[in-house]
Write an enzyme that holds these catalytic residues in place. Structure first.
Site, short mmCIF file in Angstrom:
data_model
loop_
_atom_site.label_atom_id
_atom_site.label_comp_id
_atom_site.label_asym_id
_atom_site.label_seq_id
_atom_site.Cartn_x
_atom_site.Cartn_y
_atom_site.Cartn_z
CE LYS A 121 -4.46 0.80 0.13
NZ LYS A 121 -5.53 -0.07 -0.40
P1 NAD Z 1 -13.63 7.29 -2.73
O1 NAD Z 1 -12.70 8.40 -2.42
O2 NAD Z 1 -14.09 7.07 -4.13
O3 NAD Z 1 -14.99 7.47 -1.86
C1 NAD Z 1 -14.99 7.59 -0.48
C2 NAD Z 1 -16.38 7.98 -0.02
O4 NAD Z 1 -16.41 8.01 1.40
C3 NAD Z 1 -16.81 9.37 -0.48
O5 NAD Z 1 -18.20 9.40 -0.71
C4 NAD Z 1 -16.45 10.25 0.71
O6 NAD Z 1 -17.23 11.46 0.75
C5 NAD Z 1 -16.77 9.31 1.86
N1 NAD Z 1 -16.01 9.58 3.08
C6 NAD Z 1 -14.70 9.86 3.19
N2 NAD Z 1 -14.35 10.02 4.47
C7 NAD Z 1 -15.47 9.82 5.19
C8 NAD Z 1 -15.77 9.86 6.58
N3 NAD Z 1 -14.83 10.14 7.49
N4 NAD Z 1 -17.04 9.58 6.97
C9 NAD Z 1 -17.99 9.30 6.06
N5 NAD Z 1 -17.77 9.27 4.73
C10 NAD Z 1 -16.53 9.53 4.32
O7 NAD Z 1 -12.98 6.00 -2.11
P2 NAD Z 1 -13.28 4.48 -2.48
O8 NAD Z 1 -12.36 4.05 -3.54
O9 NAD Z 1 -14.75 4.30 -2.64
O10 NAD Z 1 -12.78 3.75 -1.14
C11 NAD Z 1 -13.61 3.65 0.01
C12 NAD Z 1 -13.06 2.58 0.91
O11 NAD Z 1 -13.02 1.34 0.20
C13 NAD Z 1 -11.64 2.79 1.43
O12 NAD Z 1 -11.56 2.20 2.71
C14 NAD Z 1 -10.80 2.01 0.44
O13 NAD Z 1 -9.56 1.62 0.99
C15 NAD Z 1 -11.70 0.81 0.23
N6 NAD Z 1 -11.45 0.05 -1.00
C16 NAD Z 1 -11.53 0.65 -2.23
C17 NAD Z 1 -11.32 -0.12 -3.37
C18 NAD Z 1 -11.47 0.47 -4.75
O14 NAD Z 1 -11.35 -0.31 -5.72
N7 NAD Z 1 -11.75 1.74 -4.90
C19 NAD Z 1 -11.01 -1.48 -3.26
C20 NAD Z 1 -10.95 -2.06 -1.99
C21 NAD Z 1 -11.18 -1.27 -0.88
#
Ligand code: NAD
Length: 429
Positions: free
Chosen positions: A119
């Site tokens: 990461k």
């Molecule tokens: P992103 O930036 O596209 O979206 C994040 C969302 O969460 C947004 O709507 C944001 O406004 C909201 N957010 C951020 N901080 C917040 C808080 N403190 N309280 C409430 N809402 C909050 O990110 P993503 O890619 O959707 O990733 C979200 C999670 O999923 C992370 O933990 C990431 O590590 C995990 N993840 C993502 C992927 C991927 O393919 N994108 C894969 C595996 C895991």
């Protein structure tokens, strides 16, 4: 004789509930103990292989240089190149990146793809930076990591606040230094540059596949199932949209500043369009505006925290009123909360399975780049479904066999696979 496992467990007992590396380690320790993991393997697998810290000078638009701190942690290479996203955020810490790198190792092992975990993160505030500043930041970070990443070494991908454009810049910078185009150095690229069809939706789609398996345990059909989603980004927004399309009743969704709730069900495409246009959900007419903490406590069949870490803690776990917790985000639940959820009979689809759809299609992307032959979107989605459904079943069977909760079963499955491969290779010590 020293017992590293016991020492580590003592050290973490009185620790900070919200430290993600400690949260990961606590789960790892429990599963390792249940497996009777060999102490040598335990000592090797519990820590990352490599932690890199880089200082990244960036010329800002105003003309001055600012130096940003960045990390790349490579947790484990036993099963293949390291794999994992890069996040840009003001509150990134080394412990967080370490935890996320380990989760990548376990996640890749749970879905049985030939990668280890890594990461990366940069402490910055991307919202306040211009596209040009972000591009310079990304290119210099890539140059700093040039010797450590690559299709056979470590393959980055997007995470919070990084996207297809960020991956295109990394791919281009790496390729410029190499002297030829190396599209397999990152995944989550634009499709035109060697990205995979279906990658953008893959994590949300993986959440949908897991939820669809889990509701069978409760004899529920999608149209009888209410879903609350925290987060409306790549995972939450797309996950909610796909569940809506399958007939699930999505009753609440949020972004960082708050959410909307309508017990009768939300029209998700409309809600997401409203968010896109207004940059907030506040003011959306067809629902009540709720805070993120209120949203988590709404009564529902499926709660899908898809935003960030530490959302369900010992403080609010007792008030969570769902049947199924589908962890789209990484580390949304603390170990102290696990126990409360378990006592309250909540079925958890742990993050290292629930959000593994993203890395699974990243693996497909890497395979396609190396073959130079690209698959149709329906082939990608079908292969993803096969992987997710098979992994869900394997995990359920293991939980049943050992009479443990599903998170512990997921760690046991993953640790066992990494331990087996490490043992077969032998420890070069
Ligand atoms: P992103 O930036 O596209 O979206 C994040 C969302 O969460 C947004 O709507 C944001 O406004 C909201 N957010 C951020 N901080 C917040 C808080 N403190 N309280 C409430 N809402 C909050 O990110 P993503 O890619 O959707 O990733 C979200 C999670 O999923 C992370 O933990 C990431 O590590 C995990 N993840 C993502 C992927 C991927 O393919 N994108 C894969 C595996 C895991």
């Amino acid at each position: 004789m020293a017992n590293p496992m016991a020492d580590e467990m003592r050290r973490f007992k009185a620790s900070d509930e919200k430290n993600p590396f400690e949260a990961m380690s606590e789960r790892f320790d429990r599963a390792a103990q249940l497996l009777g993991l060999d102490p040598d393997l335990y000592a090797v697998m519990r820590v990352p292989s490599r932690e890199l810290k880089v200082y990244i000078p960036v010329r800002m638009d105003s003309g001055h240089i600012e130096v940003f701190e960045g990390f790349r942690v490579q947790h484990n290479f036993a099963r293949g190149p390291a794999k994992g996203g890069i996040r840009y955020a003001p509150d990134v810490t080394l412990d967080e990146v370490k935890a996320l790198s380990a989760w990548m190792t376990w996640k890749c092992a749970v879905v049985n793809i030939p990668f280890g975990g890594a990461k990366g993160g940069i402490i910055c505030n991307p919202i306040q930076m211009s596209q040009n500043e972000l591009e310079r930041l990304t290119r210099r970070y890539t140059a700093e990591l040039f010797d450590f990443i690559g299709p056979d070494r470590d393959v980055p991908a997007p995470d919070m606040n990084t996207n297809e454009q960020t991956m295109a810049w990394i791919m281009d910078t790496y390729s410029m230094h190499k002297g030829y185009t190396v599209n397999a150095v990152v995944t989550g690229k634009p499709v035109a540059l060697g990205g995979s069809l279906g990658r953008r939706e893959a994590t949300g789609r993986g959440v949908l596949f897991c939820v669809s398996e889990a509701i069978k345990k409760f004899n529920l059909l999608p149209e009888q199932t209410s879903v609350v989603v925290q987060g409306s980004g790549n995972v939450g927004g797309i996950g909610a949209q796909l569940m809506y399309e399958k007939g699930y009743k999505v009753t609440a969704i949020s972004d960082v500043s708050g959410g909307v709730h309508n017990a009768k069900g939300l029209h998700i495409p409309e809600v997401l369009a409203y968010l896109q246009a207004n940059k907030t959900l506040e003011g959306y007419a067809e629902a009540d505006y709720v805070s993120n903490s209120e949203l988590l406590e709404i009564e529902c069949d499926v709660l899908a925290p898809c935003a960030t870490e530490n959302q369900i803690t010992s403080e609010n776990a007792g008030r969570i009123k769902c049947k199924i917790l589908a962890e789209g985000a990484n580390g949304p639940t603390t170990p102290k909360a696990d126990k409360i959820l378990h006592d309250n009979g909540i079925f958890v689809i742990p993050d290292i399975l629930a959000n593994a759809g993203g890395v699974t299609v990243s693996y497909f992307e890497w395979v396609q780049d190396r073959m130079g032959y690209f698959w149709r979107e329906d082939e990608v989605n079908q292969r993803l479904e096969e992987k997710m459904v098979a992994s869900f079943k394997e995990l359920s069977d293991l939980a049943e066999l050992h009479q443990v909760d599903s998170r512990t079963a997921a760690y046991m499955l993953a640790i066992d696979r990494v331990a087996y491969d490490t043992k077969m290779r032998g420890i070069y010590a």
